[in-house]
Design a protein around this motif. Sequence first.
Motif, PDB file in Angstrom:
ATOM      1  N   GLU A 134       0.865  -1.178   0.000  1.00 47.10           N
ATOM      2  CA  GLU A 134       0.000   0.000   0.000  1.00 47.10           C
ATOM      3  C   GLU A 134       0.902   1.228   0.000  1.00 47.10           C
ATOM      4  O   GLU A 134       1.841   1.318   0.776  1.00 47.10           O
ATOM      5  N   LEU A 166      -6.835   1.313  -7.825  1.00 51.66           N
ATOM      6  CA  LEU A 166      -8.222   0.896  -8.021  1.00 51.66           C
ATOM      7  C   LEU A 166      -8.275  -0.625  -7.934  1.00 51.66           C
ATOM      8  O   LEU A 166      -7.557  -1.315  -8.665  1.00 51.66           O
ATOM      9  N   ALA A 167      -9.139  -1.135  -7.080  1.00 53.71           N
ATOM     10  CA  ALA A 167      -9.191  -2.590  -6.866  1.00 53.71           C
ATOM     11  C   ALA A 167      -9.466  -3.338  -8.163  1.00 53.71           C
ATOM     12  O   ALA A 167      -8.867  -4.377  -8.435  1.00 53.71           O
ATOM     13  N   ALA A 168     -10.372  -2.794  -8.986  1.00 49.07           N
ATOM     14  CA  ALA A 168     -10.756  -3.505 -10.211  1.00 49.07           C
ATOM     15  C   ALA A 168      -9.576  -3.624 -11.173  1.00 49.07           C
ATOM     16  O   ALA A 168      -9.502  -4.568 -11.963  1.00 49.07           O
ATOM     17  N   THR A 224      -6.611  -2.253   5.876  1.00 50.61           N
ATOM     18  CA  THR A 224      -6.941  -0.827   5.747  1.00 50.61           C
ATOM     19  C   THR A 224      -8.014  -0.738   4.660  1.00 50.61           C
ATOM     20  O   THR A 224      -8.341  -1.765   4.047  1.00 50.61           O
ATOM     21  N   THR A 225      -8.539   0.438   4.377  1.00 48.57           N
ATOM     22  CA  THR A 225      -9.553   0.510   3.325  1.00 48.57           C
ATOM     23  C   THR A 225      -8.977   0.040   1.983  1.00 48.57           C
ATOM     24  O   THR A 225      -9.684  -0.552   1.173  1.00 48.57           O
ATOM     25  N   PHE A 226      -7.676   0.251   1.777  1.00 44.44           N
ATOM     26  CA  PHE A 226      -7.016  -0.214   0.546  1.00 44.44           C
ATOM     27  C   PHE A 226      -7.102  -1.736   0.438  1.00 44.44           C
ATOM     28  O   PHE A 226      -7.545  -2.288  -0.570  1.00 44.44           O
ATOM     29  N   LYS A 250      -8.930  -3.891   2.253  1.00 47.38           N
ATOM     30  CA  LYS A 250     -10.289  -4.435   2.342  1.00 47.38           C
ATOM     31  C   LYS A 250     -11.005  -4.346   0.996  1.00 47.38           C
ATOM     32  O   LYS A 250     -11.838  -5.181   0.667  1.00 47.38           O
ATOM     33  N   ASP A 251     -10.698  -3.313   0.247  1.00 44.46           N
ATOM     34  CA  ASP A 251     -11.304  -3.125  -1.074  1.00 44.46           C
ATOM     35  C   ASP A 251     -10.752  -4.156  -2.067  1.00 44.46           C
ATOM     36  O   ASP A 251     -11.476  -4.742  -2.850  1.00 44.46           O
ATOM     37  N   LEU A 252      -9.436  -4.358  -1.980  1.00 48.37           N
ATOM     38  CA  LEU A 252      -8.736  -5.155  -2.992  1.00 48.37           C
ATOM     39  C   LEU A 252      -8.749  -6.665  -2.756  1.00 48.37           C
ATOM     40  O   LEU A 252      -9.008  -7.448  -3.681  1.00 48.37           O
ATOM     41  N   PRO A 283     -10.547  -9.108  -1.224  1.00 48.99           N
ATOM     42  CA  PRO A 283     -11.641 -10.027  -1.574  1.00 48.99           C
ATOM     43  C   PRO A 283     -11.804 -10.174  -3.085  1.00 48.99           C
ATOM     44  O   PRO A 283     -12.182 -11.232  -3.586  1.00 48.99           O
ATOM     45  N   ARG A 284     -11.493  -9.113  -3.809  1.00 43.11           N
ATOM     46  CA  ARG A 284     -11.603  -9.173  -5.274  1.00 43.11           C
ATOM     47  C   ARG A 284     -10.531 -10.107  -5.831  1.00 43.11           C
ATOM     48  O   ARG A 284     -10.786 -10.887  -6.749  1.00 43.11           O
ATOM     49  N   ILE A 337      -9.135  12.691  -4.846  1.00 39.35           N
ATOM     50  CA  ILE A 337      -9.177  12.365  -3.427  1.00 39.35           C
ATOM     51  C   ILE A 337      -9.154  13.658  -2.633  1.00 39.35           C
ATOM     52  O   ILE A 337      -8.427  14.587  -2.951  1.00 39.35           O
ATOM     53  N   GLN A 343      -3.184   6.472  12.162  1.00 41.12           N
ATOM     54  CA  GLN A 343      -2.951   5.033  12.222  1.00 41.12           C
ATOM     55  C   GLN A 343      -1.565   4.632  12.710  1.00 41.12           C
ATOM     56  O   GLN A 343      -1.376   3.486  13.092  1.00 41.12           O
TER      57      GLN A 343
END
Lengths: 315, 252
Positions: A9, A71-73, A94-96, A98-100, A102-103, A184, A196
Amino acid sequence: MARVLIVAEHDGRTLNASTAKCVSCARTFETSAIDIAVLAGDGAAVAAQAAALAGVTGVIQVDHPANESALAAVAAPQISELAGGYTHVFGPSTTFGKDLMPRVAALLGVGQLSDIMSAEGAWRFRRPFYAGNAILTVEAPQDRPVVATVRTASYQAAEPMGDAPISERAVDAELPSHTRFVEIRSDSGGGRPDLQTASRVVSGGRGVGSKENFAIIYRLADALGAAVGASRAAVDSGFVGNDMQVGQTGKIIAPQLYIAVGISGAIQHLTGIKDAGVIVAINTDAEAPLFEVADIGLVADLFTAVPELTEALGS
Amino acid sequence: MALIKTILVPLKRVVDANVRVRVKPDGSGMALEGVKMSINPFDEIALEEALRIRERGEAEEIVVASIGGQVCTQQLRGGLAMGADRAILVETGQDLEPLTVARTLLALVQREESQLVIMGKQAIDGDNNQTGQMLAALWGRPQATFASHLRFKGSAATAMREVDAGLEVIEVDLPAVVTTDLRLNEPRYTKLPDILKAKKKPLETVTLSDLDVEPETQFRVLGIEPPAQRPRGVRVSSVEELVQALREKELI
Ligand SMILES: Cc1cc2nc3c(=O)[nH]c(=O)nc-3n(C[C@H](O)[C@H](O)[C@H](O)COP(=O)(O)OP(=O)(O)OC[C@H]3O[C@@H](n4cnc5c(N)ncnc54)[C@H](O)[C@@H]3O)c2cc1C
Ligand SMILES: Nc1ncnc2c1ncn2[C@@H]1O[C@H](COP(=O)(O)O)[C@@H](O)[C@H]1O
């Protein structure tokens, strides 16, 4: 033996400390490789920082204009391609991450583990659920990759003292254009330490009363060199921005010192501060649940106690 | 013709957010007997957003779906009372892992020809925060996770996302998956007449095999324990004593 790939990240220039915490997690079990993948527009600087982390065996640098913003996608098909040959693929929770992650897992056709707080060997992990009211121990099968996020508050960052080789890779995966980064916006800042990673945090809740009154919290934080956090009620009431929310659905933090001011201590808030070294609570309500977990409790009106404390620290 | 024909909103039945659940003394699971159950709070926000999109004339129909036992019809009726048009229960006695839930939702998306799925970012029981991202991956479509603002223009959506660094704005082409954060909206209260009306709305029950989904369990649960307790702290009676206590711990 386990071979771990960690997704870095970063913001294009600096490696986020969450990556070094994933490395620390991987170092708690036996591995034959701990590699870091850096996806960026130009990842040279970040790759160098990743290569310096103790325990890292290699860094894979993937430069591509599409990796300019995370971008996760766009990242997921590249990571799932790099995942070949690894038994574990880790990212930070982190949000980074968690977004990525699972994909990535779904592209690999496997499940994902969220929020590893400790590893008992390479295939057995503990994680919190029910807002931290319970800890689950699970075993992952060895016949497919373990895709997981690492709970950053549970680990110290690996030290920058290594010197791993960096290799550049081009990825063949087809990258989608259906997802586009626009911008952003950050509304915290003010030159204060990052929430953090800060060793000291002062948080305000609904009891602070208004955006203007939050100045009291900032002054105390500045006197301590602390980062500033908030309860969800404070964020919802518009006192501060969302990036300052601490808790189950905000940031999970582990500072050495946490001072909660005018925060009642709902379970969703407490789950975000369980790993803090010393918790201080300042609240007018002696029955506030926060006092049940506080190491030092002061029943007092914040409008007199906090300025007094700030002054005492200044002298 | 509205931009979106069908919005799918999954509703998970979970322990109410105000209940403090505990691990059973024998560690065999959570003590959930007689505990109040609700729609996962993030899913309620998802449904509210779908209702607003339909009220703006941008969508025609909202379908709510829950995967679980017959008891989930309570939450589905709740969703119909809030304003959804119809409901689907995917009946199963098994506790499914997110990947299987995502496969089930994909089957529903295809069956209903849905162009938009709005769902919670996380179920507050399992705290997984995975299903939406997995659904988007399996579907090969964009994901706008942790959304706190959502608008449509042409065949694309602009979403504001709550990320660690602040607020990120992204644009995604439809069809897409959106997962909700708490600040996206405040869900409406249902009124008594709506609850009565909801009883007449269609609620269909299907099984996993109707949808050609084979449940898969990957992670073996070895144990559940309560979290470590923090040792009892001290009370100080003045700021002076507080400063003293912090000095003793060498924190200042
Ligand atoms: C799904 C879900 C997720 C959530 N996630 C989070 C999360 O991540 N983080 C989070 O924080 N919350 C979260 N919440 C919300 C949480 O349940 C509480 O509502 C919230 O934490 C309350 O914030 P608060 O303590 O600031 O406000 P309140 O509960 O209203 O407490 C305010 C406190 O201030 C004290 N006070 C008032 N005046 C003074 C004064 N002059 N001096 C000193 N003390 C004073 C009061 O005694 C009171 O204890 C979540 C809720 C849900 C349903
Ligand atoms: N059994 C279920 N039934 C309906 N929706 C579900 C179910 N499980 C998960 N979901 C959806 O997936 C979201 C994220 O869940 P999770 O990934 O488990 O944290 C939830 O907010 C729901 O919208």
